[in-house]
Design a protein around this motif. Structure first.
Motif, short mmCIF file in Angstrom:
data_model
loop_
_atom_site.label_atom_id
_atom_site.label_comp_id
_atom_site.label_asym_id
_atom_site.label_seq_id
_atom_site.Cartn_x
_atom_site.Cartn_y
_atom_site.Cartn_z
N THR A 386 -37.87 -1.80 36.93
CA THR A 386 -36.81 -1.05 36.26
C THR A 386 -35.97 -0.33 37.31
O THR A 386 -36.50 0.29 38.24
CB THR A 386 -37.40 -0.02 35.28
N VAL A 387 -34.64 -0.43 37.15
CA VAL A 387 -33.73 0.19 38.10
C VAL A 387 -32.84 1.19 37.34
O VAL A 387 -32.06 0.80 36.47
CB VAL A 387 -32.83 -0.85 38.80
N PRO A 388 -32.97 2.49 37.64
CA PRO A 388 -32.08 3.48 37.01
C PRO A 388 -30.64 3.25 37.49
O PRO A 388 -30.42 2.90 38.66
CB PRO A 388 -32.61 4.82 37.51
N LEU A 389 -29.68 3.46 36.61
CA LEU A 389 -28.28 3.26 36.97
C LEU A 389 -27.56 4.59 37.08
O LEU A 389 -27.81 5.52 36.28
CB LEU A 389 -27.58 2.38 35.92
N PRO A 390 -26.65 4.70 38.03
CA PRO A 390 -25.82 5.90 38.12
C PRO A 390 -24.76 5.88 37.04
O PRO A 390 -24.55 4.86 36.37
CB PRO A 390 -25.20 5.78 39.52
N THR A 401 -28.99 3.82 30.91
CA THR A 401 -29.55 4.64 31.99
C THR A 401 -30.41 3.82 32.95
O THR A 401 -30.64 4.23 34.09
CB THR A 401 -30.40 5.78 31.40
N ALA A 402 -30.89 2.66 32.49
CA ALA A 402 -31.72 1.83 33.35
C ALA A 402 -31.68 0.38 32.86
O ALA A 402 -31.37 0.11 31.70
CB ALA A 402 -33.16 2.34 33.36
N TYR A 418 -25.50 -1.28 39.66
CA TYR A 418 -26.78 -1.73 40.23
C TYR A 418 -26.74 -1.69 41.76
O TYR A 418 -27.71 -1.26 42.41
CB TYR A 418 -27.08 -3.14 39.73
N SER A 421 -26.83 2.07 42.97
CA SER A 421 -27.94 2.94 42.58
C SER A 421 -28.78 3.35 43.78
O SER A 421 -29.19 2.52 44.59
CB SER A 421 -28.82 2.22 41.55
N SER A 423 -31.02 6.27 43.05
CA SER A 423 -32.10 7.07 42.47
C SER A 423 -33.37 6.25 42.25
O SER A 423 -34.45 6.81 42.11
CB SER A 423 -31.64 7.66 41.13
N ALA A 424 -33.25 4.91 42.21
CA ALA A 424 -34.43 4.08 41.97
C ALA A 424 -35.37 4.12 43.16
O ALA A 424 -36.59 4.07 43.00
CB ALA A 424 -34.01 2.64 41.70
#
Length: 529
Positions: A386-390, A401-402, A418, A421, A423-424
């Motif tokens: 899972t990759v959080p998105l800005p 959000t992800a 992507y 990002s 924060s991931a």
């Protein structure tokens, strides 16, 4: 010239009273039907004008307009006088009045002109039919290089010229038919009608020519370099950890730079910096990512930036663009060769600090690039987690959000988010995502999608991209990036390889040289993560 003749035998060729051969002159005929006893005979002068010295047989057909003379020479040679005989039938009537020839000139300009003027007919057929057909056939054969063609100013100029000349050829052909039949009643209105119909049918072609002209202007601004010289050449070749000196002529290095400013805003921070290294002999490639937070970037002695920062750039490397953009003296110095001044300053700093020759660059404003991704139908990536998105960029749609894990179909806004990002994980994993997106775009854009996206791409191209590559070289770069099997090395200059906040540039130079030598030798460098 004529006298009334009371002779009632209209089948006789010789007037019994005068002994002269009788003819009927349609130019002097009445507009009303002739009376039963009214006939025309022609004087000897007119008889000599229309009658050849050989014996001929004449017959007269009465019509509601005027008597029509039919002449049979007896030898099968047909009419040989000055007056063209009248024909009958719908097709003959259209030919006689020019209507059929006007219609033919719209489809096959020059074909009706063949008997009147063969050279003009050939020219019109070549411009109006043969040249467009050959262009379409050639594009079909070269469809695998459609991106390069679409970005080639010379090709776009050729398309414009052929499109305009095809329309002009039809106008000229219609005008020629109108002139040839200028004595036909109503020819003016029919000619004007044919011209108007041609103008309407030409509207799509004119629109395409206009779009091509705009695209050519944008392409010319972006792909405006005709120099094959490297942009930066170090004083000495790189040396690997094993002490091997790399042959700089064996590889080509292209700097890819991306920033998240909006279209047309070049005072941006370059959050994406990547060197694409190509070994021409084998086709192998390496992608080397440079961290945005690399500090103390060095500059060659004697340059303006070296004089300003003798101990290295006092900010993060991604801030160099903004620094140059706000300094008119630096803009003038680094833009003297017509290249993007901010990019040239960055090339100088990276080339000197990494001791690597940089042959070309491609600079992309990422916000404008979202429209390019949308235009080609998006991109599909397989995510391992899972990759959080800005938050989305200004003007873009709201994003989840992800995303992930698994296969994810991304539009432009999601793909750029992507790639941006952090924060991931960290900046260094972010560099890996950028390399992944770049490779996926190269492999997933089909020639058909590229052709369909042509108008959109060129619409944002001028504000979103600058490069020293020619159109053909850029197309070749996309092809190489699309061949995942050709990417043999993907290296991030990140911990534990280097410490961006306190970089050892001798160590970094050794790593970069080792990656290049690995392409030449065809063996792993040991630096890929």
């Amino acid at each position: 010239m004529t006298v009334l003749d009371d002779h009632n035998d209209t089948n006789s060729d010789i007037d019994a009273r005068t002994g002269r051969r009788r003819h009927f002159d349609p130019g002097l005929a009445r507009t009303q039907p002739l009376g039963a006893t009214q006939q025309l005979s022609v004087t000897n002068e007119v008889s000599q004008r229309v009658t050849p010295p050989t014996e001929q047989h004449h017959s007269v057909e009465r019509t509601d307009e005027y008597p029509v003379i039919t002449v049979d020479s007896g030898s099968g040679s047909g009419w040989s006088g000055d007056v063209e005989p009248r024909t009958s039938g719908h097709g003959d009537e259209m030919h006689r009045t020019g209507t059929g020839q006007l219609a033919a000139s719209i489809v096959l300009p020059g074909a009706p002109t063949w008997r009147r003027n063969a050279p003009i007919a050939i020219l019109l057929l070549v411009l109006g039919v043969a040249a467009p057909a050959l262009l379409l056939a050639w594009v079909f054969v070269q469809r695998s290089q459609i991106v390069g063609l679409a970005l080639d100013p010379t090709f776009l100029l050729t398309v414009m010229a052929i499109g305009v000349l095809a329309i002009v050829a039809r106008f000229v052909a219609i005008g020629e038919v109108g002139f040839a039949h200028r004595f036909s009643p109503g020819i003016e209105m029919r000619t004007v009608g044919a011209l108007l119909l041609t103008a309407v049918l030409s509207t799509p072609v004119l629109y395409a020519v206009t779009e091509t002209a705009s695209a050519r202007s944008a392409v010319a601004d972006v792909f405006n370099s005709d120099s094959g010289e490297p942009l930066f050449v170090p004083e000495s070749g790189g040396i690997t950890a094993a002490g091997v000196t790399v042959d700089p002529n064996a590889v080509t290095n292209i700097l890819i730079v991306g920033g998240d400013a909006g279209p047309g805003r070049w005072g941006m921070r370059t959050d994406t910096m990547m060197i694409v290294t190509v070994h021409e002999a084998s086709g192998r490639m390496a992608l080397t990512s440079i961290p945005r937070n690399l500090t103390s970037l060095q500059f060659p002695p004697g340059t303006p930036l070296a004089a300003e920062f003798p101990n290295g750039f006092d900010d993060l490397t991604n801030a160099l663009f903004t620094h140059v953009n706000t300094n008119p003296q630096l803009v003038d110095h680094y833009g003297a060769n017509g290249m993007q001044p901010e990019a040239m300053a960055l090339i100088e700093g990276l080339g000197y600090s990494l001791n690597v020759r940089i042959d070309d660059f491609a600079l992309v404003n990422m916000q404008g690039f979202t429209q390019v991704i949308d235009a080609v139908g998006g991109v599909t990536l397989e995510l391992g987690q899972t990759v959080p998105l800005p938050p989305s960029l200004p003007g873009e749609r709201a994003l989840p959000t992800a995303i992930g894990p698994g296969l994810v179909q991304m539009d432009g806004a999601m793909a750029i988010a992507y790639a941006r990002s952090r924060s991931a994980d960290s900046d260094y994993q972010r560099m890996g995502r950028q390399r992944q997106l770049l490779a996926a775009l190269g492999s997933q854009i089909s020639p058909t999608a590229a052709a369909g996206a042509f108008s959109t791409v060129t619409g944002v191209l001028d504000d979103s991209m600058r490069t020293s590559l020619s159109a053909g070289e850029f197309d070749g770069l996309l092809d190489r990036l699309g061949n995942n099997s050709a990417i043999s090395e993907s290296v991030g200059l990140a911990p534990p390889l280097i410490t961006p906040g306190s970089p050892d540039y001798a160590q970094i130079q050794m790593i970069v040289a080792g990656v290049q030598q690995s392409l030449i030798d065809g063996v792993p460098s040991g630096y890929a993560g």
